[in-house]
Design a protein around this motif. Sequence first.
Motif, PDB file in Angstrom:
ATOM      1  N   ASN A   1      -9.258  -7.613  -2.111  1.00  0.00           N
ATOM      2  CA  ASN A   1      -8.155  -7.830  -1.167  1.00  0.00           C
ATOM      3  C   ASN A   1      -8.298  -6.837  -0.007  1.00  0.00           C
ATOM      4  OD1 ASN A   1      -7.223  -5.307  -2.078  1.00  0.00           O
ATOM      5  ND2 ASN A   1      -5.972  -6.267  -3.685  1.00  0.00           N
ATOM      6  N   ALA A   2      -7.380  -6.905   0.935  1.00  0.00           N
ATOM      7  CA  ALA A   2      -7.467  -6.051   2.136  1.00  0.00           C
ATOM      8  C   ALA A   2      -7.488  -4.573   1.744  1.00  0.00           C
ATOM      9  CB  ALA A   2      -6.298  -6.341   3.069  1.00  0.00           C
ATOM     10  N   ASP A   3      -6.698  -4.228   0.734  1.00  0.00           N
ATOM     11  CA  ASP A   3      -6.607  -2.834   0.295  1.00  0.00           C
ATOM     12  C   ASP A   3      -7.952  -2.324  -0.225  1.00  0.00           C
ATOM     13  OD1 ASP A   3      -5.141  -0.530  -0.160  1.00  0.00           O
ATOM     14  OD2 ASP A   3      -4.927  -1.007  -2.292  1.00  0.00           O
ATOM     15  N   GLU A   4      -8.643  -3.186  -0.996  1.00  0.00           N
ATOM     16  CA  GLU A   4      -9.938  -2.780  -1.564  1.00  0.00           C
ATOM     17  C   GLU A   4     -11.032  -2.720  -0.489  1.00  0.00           C
ATOM     18  OE1 GLU A   4      -9.683  -4.479  -6.109  1.00  0.00           O
ATOM     19  OE2 GLU A   4      -9.638  -5.920  -4.469  1.00  0.00           O
TER      20      GLU A   4
ATOM     21  N   SER B   1     -19.647   5.852  -0.041  1.00  0.00           N
ATOM     22  CA  SER B   1     -18.251   6.327  -0.039  1.00  0.00           C
ATOM     23  C   SER B   1     -17.543   6.030  -1.359  1.00  0.00           C
ATOM     24  CB  SER B   1     -17.479   5.664   1.103  1.00  0.00           C
ATOM     25  OG  SER B   1     -17.212   4.296   0.792  1.00  0.00           O
ATOM     26  N   ILE B   2     -18.166   5.226  -2.217  1.00  0.00           N
ATOM     27  CA  ILE B   2     -17.502   4.843  -3.467  1.00  0.00           C
ATOM     28  C   ILE B   2     -17.655   5.960  -4.490  1.00  0.00           C
ATOM     29  CG2 ILE B   2     -17.584   3.214  -5.399  1.00  0.00           C
ATOM     30  CD1 ILE B   2     -18.411   1.134  -3.152  1.00  0.00           C
ATOM     31  N   ASP B   3     -16.522   6.548  -4.871  1.00  0.00           N
ATOM     32  CA  ASP B   3     -16.540   7.651  -5.849  1.00  0.00           C
ATOM     33  C   ASP B   3     -16.665   7.083  -7.252  1.00  0.00           C
ATOM     34  OD1 ASP B   3     -16.237   9.685  -3.948  1.00  0.00           O
ATOM     35  OD2 ASP B   3     -14.073   9.307  -3.837  1.00  0.00           O
ATOM     36  N   LEU B   4     -17.569   7.664  -8.012  1.00  0.00           N
ATOM     37  CA  LEU B   4     -17.745   7.221  -9.394  1.00  0.00           C
ATOM     38  C   LEU B   4     -16.963   8.145 -10.316  1.00  0.00           C
ATOM     39  CD1 LEU B   4     -21.560   6.470  -9.288  1.00  0.00           C
ATOM     40  CD2 LEU B   4     -19.667   4.870  -9.050  1.00  0.00           C
ATOM     41  N   PRO B   5     -16.146   7.568 -11.207  1.00  0.00           N
ATOM     42  CA  PRO B   5     -15.351   8.410 -12.101  1.00  0.00           C
ATOM     43  C   PRO B   5     -16.259   9.284 -12.975  1.00  0.00           C
ATOM     44  CG  PRO B   5     -14.980   6.042 -12.518  1.00  0.00           C
ATOM     45  CD  PRO B   5     -15.957   6.152 -11.410  1.00  0.00           C
TER      46      PRO B   5
ATOM     47  N   GLU C   1     -23.714   1.241  -9.886  1.00  0.00           N
ATOM     48  CA  GLU C   1     -22.266   1.031  -9.908  1.00  0.00           C
ATOM     49  C   GLU C   1     -21.702   0.978  -8.492  1.00  0.00           C
ATOM     50  OE1 GLU C   1     -21.465   4.228 -13.331  1.00  0.00           O
ATOM     51  OE2 GLU C   1     -23.025   4.444 -11.838  1.00  0.00           O
ATOM     52  N   GLN C   2     -22.165   1.901  -7.654  1.00  0.00           N
ATOM     53  CA  GLN C   2     -21.661   1.927  -6.263  1.00  0.00           C
ATOM     54  C   GLN C   2     -21.988   0.610  -5.564  1.00  0.00           C
ATOM     55  OE1 GLN C   2     -23.731   5.624  -5.179  1.00  0.00           O
ATOM     56  NE2 GLN C   2     -21.743   6.508  -4.635  1.00  0.00           N
ATOM     57  N   PHE C   3     -23.191   0.121  -5.788  1.00  0.00           N
ATOM     58  CA  PHE C   3     -23.618  -1.124  -5.154  1.00  0.00           C
ATOM     59  C   PHE C   3     -22.741  -2.293  -5.600  1.00  0.00           C
ATOM     60  CE2 PHE C   3     -26.380  -4.942  -5.088  1.00  0.00           C
ATOM     61  CZ  PHE C   3     -26.640  -5.000  -3.729  1.00  0.00           C
ATOM     62  N   VAL C   4     -22.511  -2.398  -6.911  1.00  0.00           N
ATOM     63  CA  VAL C   4     -21.729  -3.520  -7.449  1.00  0.00           C
ATOM     64  C   VAL C   4     -20.268  -3.434  -7.003  1.00  0.00           C
ATOM     65  CG1 VAL C   4     -20.831  -4.547  -9.583  1.00  0.00           C
ATOM     66  CG2 VAL C   4     -23.260  -3.970  -9.394  1.00  0.00           C
ATOM     67  N   ILE C   5     -19.701  -2.213  -7.039  1.00  0.00           N
ATOM     68  CA  ILE C   5     -18.295  -2.049  -6.608  1.00  0.00           C
ATOM     69  C   ILE C   5     -18.171  -2.390  -5.121  1.00  0.00           C
ATOM     70  CG2 ILE C   5     -16.427  -0.359  -6.282  1.00  0.00           C
ATOM     71  CD1 ILE C   5     -17.579   1.092  -8.818  1.00  0.00           C
ATOM     72  N   PHE C   6     -19.149  -1.953  -4.318  1.00  0.00           N
ATOM     73  CA  PHE C   6     -19.180  -2.260  -2.892  1.00  0.00           C
ATOM     74  C   PHE C   6     -19.177  -3.773  -2.677  1.00  0.00           C
ATOM     75  CE2 PHE C   6     -21.779  -3.435   0.801  1.00  0.00           C
ATOM     76  CZ  PHE C   6     -21.196  -2.704   1.834  1.00  0.00           C
ATOM     77  N   MET C   7     -20.070  -4.478  -3.386  1.00  0.00           N
ATOM     78  CA  MET C   7     -20.172  -5.931  -3.207  1.00  0.00           C
ATOM     79  C   MET C   7     -18.894  -6.638  -3.666  1.00  0.00           C
ATOM     80  SD  MET C   7     -23.131  -6.451  -1.831  1.00  0.00           S
ATOM     81  CE  MET C   7     -24.166  -7.853  -2.147  1.00  0.00           C
ATOM     82  N   SER C   8     -18.342  -6.192  -4.805  1.00  0.00           N
ATOM     83  CA  SER C   8     -17.152  -6.889  -5.307  1.00  0.00           C
ATOM     84  C   SER C   8     -15.947  -6.619  -4.413  1.00  0.00           C
ATOM     85  CB  SER C   8     -16.859  -6.503  -6.761  1.00  0.00           C
ATOM     86  OG  SER C   8     -16.160  -5.295  -6.841  1.00  0.00           O
ATOM     87  N   ASN C   9     -15.821  -5.386  -3.903  1.00  0.00           N
ATOM     88  CA  ASN C   9     -14.685  -5.087  -3.023  1.00  0.00           C
ATOM     89  C   ASN C   9     -14.754  -5.869  -1.720  1.00  0.00           C
ATOM     90  OD1 ASN C   9     -13.510  -3.371  -4.827  1.00  0.00           O
ATOM     91  ND2 ASN C   9     -14.065  -1.479  -3.770  1.00  0.00           N
TER      92      ASN C   9
ATOM     93  N   ILE D   1     -10.541  -1.965   2.630  1.00  0.00           N
ATOM     94  CA  ILE D   1     -10.257  -1.092   3.769  1.00  0.00           C
ATOM     95  C   ILE D   1     -10.914   0.280   3.660  1.00  0.00           C
ATOM     96  CG2 ILE D   1      -8.075   0.076   3.152  1.00  0.00           C
ATOM     97  CD1 ILE D   1      -8.927  -1.807   6.374  1.00  0.00           C
ATOM     98  N   THR D   2     -10.943   0.853   2.444  1.00  0.00           N
ATOM     99  CA  THR D   2     -11.547   2.180   2.307  1.00  0.00           C
ATOM    100  C   THR D   2     -13.014   2.128   2.700  1.00  0.00           C
ATOM    101  OG1 THR D   2     -10.072   2.431   0.427  1.00  0.00           O
ATOM    102  CG2 THR D   2     -11.704   4.143   0.736  1.00  0.00           C
ATOM    103  N   ILE D   3     -13.690   1.061   2.262  1.00  0.00           N
ATOM    104  CA  ILE D   3     -15.115   0.910   2.594  1.00  0.00           C
ATOM    105  C   ILE D   3     -15.292   0.716   4.098  1.00  0.00           C
ATOM    106  CG2 ILE D   3     -17.137  -0.560   2.300  1.00  0.00           C
ATOM    107  CD1 ILE D   3     -16.161  -1.125  -0.548  1.00  0.00           C
ATOM    108  N   ILE D   4     -14.444  -0.126   4.686  1.00  0.00           N
ATOM    109  CA  ILE D   4     -14.561  -0.377   6.136  1.00  0.00           C
ATOM    110  C   ILE D   4     -14.328   0.919   6.916  1.00  0.00           C
ATOM    111  CG2 ILE D   4     -13.503  -1.584   8.103  1.00  0.00           C
ATOM    112  CD1 ILE D   4     -13.102  -3.995   6.224  1.00  0.00           C
ATOM    113  N   MET D   5     -13.370   1.734   6.453  1.00  0.00           N
ATOM    114  CA  MET D   5     -13.128   3.024   7.122  1.00  0.00           C
ATOM    115  C   MET D   5     -14.395   3.877   7.118  1.00  0.00           C
ATOM    116  SD  MET D   5      -9.980   3.347   8.330  1.00  0.00           S
ATOM    117  CE  MET D   5      -9.534   5.079   8.459  1.00  0.00           C
ATOM    118  N   ARG D   6     -15.111   3.892   5.956  1.00  0.00           N
ATOM    119  CA  ARG D   6     -16.341   4.695   5.877  1.00  0.00           C
ATOM    120  C   ARG D   6     -17.475   4.058   6.671  1.00  0.00           C
ATOM    121  NH1 ARG D   6     -13.113   7.331   4.125  1.00  0.00           N
ATOM    122  NH2 ARG D   6     -13.208   7.815   6.335  1.00  0.00           N
ATOM    123  N   MET D   7     -17.437   2.734   6.838  1.00  0.00           N
ATOM    124  CA  MET D   7     -18.454   2.077   7.669  1.00  0.00           C
ATOM    125  C   MET D   7     -18.207   2.387   9.149  1.00  0.00           C
ATOM    126  SD  MET D   7     -18.967  -1.610   5.769  1.00  0.00           S
ATOM    127  CE  MET D   7     -20.242  -2.179   6.908  1.00  0.00           C
ATOM    128  N   ILE D   8     -16.936   2.608   9.497  1.00  0.00           N
ATOM    129  CA  ILE D   8     -16.602   2.970  10.884  1.00  0.00           C
ATOM    130  C   ILE D   8     -16.974   4.427  11.138  1.00  0.00           C
ATOM    131  CG2 ILE D   8     -14.699   3.287  12.529  1.00  0.00           C
ATOM    132  CD1 ILE D   8     -13.294   0.901  11.130  1.00  0.00           C
TER     133      ILE D   8
END
Length: 463
Positions: free
Chosen positions: A101-104, A71-75, A88-96, A106-113
Motif C-alpha cells: 500500500n502507499a504506506d509500505e 534502506s530496508i532494515d532487517l530485524p 530478504e531486502q530484495f524480496v521485501i523491496f519487491m513486495s512493498n 513510501i519509506t522506500i520511495i523516500m530513500r530512492m529520492i
Amino acid sequence: KMGNAESNAYQDHLSLFLPEEQSDIDGVFDTLSGSSGSAGAKNGKTTKKTAYLREPIPEQMTVRLYNGMKSIDLPGKWSGLSEQIAKEQFVIFMSNLLKGNADEKITIIMRMISKTKGPVKGKQIQEFTEDLIMSVVHVLNYRKELKGWNLENTRDSASGVKALASQLLSELKLADGTKPAGPELMETNFDQSAIEDWVYRVPQISVFLSVVIRQGFHVLHSLPDQTKDIVNLLPVCKGIKRRGPVSLFDIPSIIYINSHLPAELQHKWQLLFSSKLHGESFSQLCAHIVNKGPCIVILKDSDGYIFGGFASHSWELKPQFQGDNRCFLFSIFPSVAVYTYTGYNDHYMYLNHHQQTMPNGLGMGGQHGYFGLWIDSDYGKGHSKAKPRCTTYNSPQLAAKEDFTLDAMEVWAVGDVPESAGTKGKKTILDVDPEAQALLEMAGRSRHSEGLREPIGEDDDDD
C-alpha cells in the motif's frame, strides 16, 4: 552486491507472491547476484550486477533502486556494514513496491529520492521524478514495448520528461494545503507524510515504478492480472511509419494524454491527418477526420507551442456545437496539462465549412469568435482566446500568441474507428442528399458508386 540470508520477514513477504511469481523473484535475485544467490562479487568485481542493470535500466535509476533496497532494515541484523543487498531486502523491496500500500511504498520511495533520512527538497523530488519518467521510456524502448511508436517517429522525449515531471510535481502540497510553485517549490522541504499524500494522489508515480521494476528486471511481466496498470500505458500506434514524418507527440506526453481518455479508448491511436503528409488544406483536414469516431487534435504554432484537444464524438460538418463533457483541451509544450469541462456551457466542439452565415473552421471551447482553440478554414490561421480562462474548459491561452500562425497539425482517431467510417474519399451527392438517394431507389435505380470505394486499411507494416 547481493547476499543471501533468510529470515521470517523474507518468508512473510515472499508469501505475498504466487508460487510462479516466487520462482520469478528468486531467479531475478540470482541473476543480479551473479550466481545462485551468492554475494555476486566475483574476482573482487561486481561487473555482472552492474552490466545487467545498465542495459535495461538507466544508471541513475539503478542507483536509486539500490538505495531503496539498502534502506530496508532487517530485524536482528545491522545491514549498514555490508555493501551487499540481502535476499530478504530484495524480496521485501519487491513486495512493498509491487504489492504494498502507499504506506509500505513510501519509506522506500523516500530513500530512492534521498539516501539520507528526513525531509526532502522539491529539487530532489523533481530529479527523482525526471529519472523515473526517463527510465519508463528507456525500459519500454529496450524491451520493445513501445507498441508501434518509436524514438525516431516521435519528438525527442527529453523536453517531454521535464514537462511531465513539472506537471506531476505541481500536485505536491504541504500539510496546510498550499502548493509551492516555481523556484520556491525547488527549495521547499517535504516530509514523509507530504510525499505519501502526493504518491497517493498522483497514480503515475506508482505505475511508473511498477513498469521500471517489472520490465526492467523482467519480473512478473508475463502475468496478465499483474499488468492491468500498464496495459494501456501506451496505446498501439497505427498509421505512422518509422521513416515517416516525426509526430508532434513525444512518448511521455502520449502516456499522459492517453491516461485522461475514457478507458475504452486508451488501447489504440490511429493517425487520420497530418499536415506534413496530407498538405495544408482545411478541405483535406475535413475529408480525413469527419465521421471517424473520437479524435485527438494536436497542433504546433509558429512559436513552437504544442497544444490541442480531445473530441469525444465523431466530427460532423454542421453549424452547431457537438460533443459532450468528456471533451478536454490540453497543452504539451512548453508545459504539460489537461483542462476538463467546467459545466459553464456545452460548447465542446465545432466544425463548419462553406457556410455563409456561421464561422467556418474547427473550434473547441469558448464561443464564436472567442474559442479556447480555433483553426480557421482559411488554413494556417488560428486563435486561442482566454481572458483569463476559456469558459468551457478553464484553460489558459494555449498558443504563444492569442492569434497564431499554424506550423503543423495532426489528428489521431482513438479507440476503434467506427465501421461506418469504412469509406474513403469524398462523399457523392447521394451521400449528402438522402432525399435524392430515396428518389433513385423509388425509381428502381441502383447506386453505381456503392461498393466501388476502397475500405480504409490500417497499415500492416508499421507495427
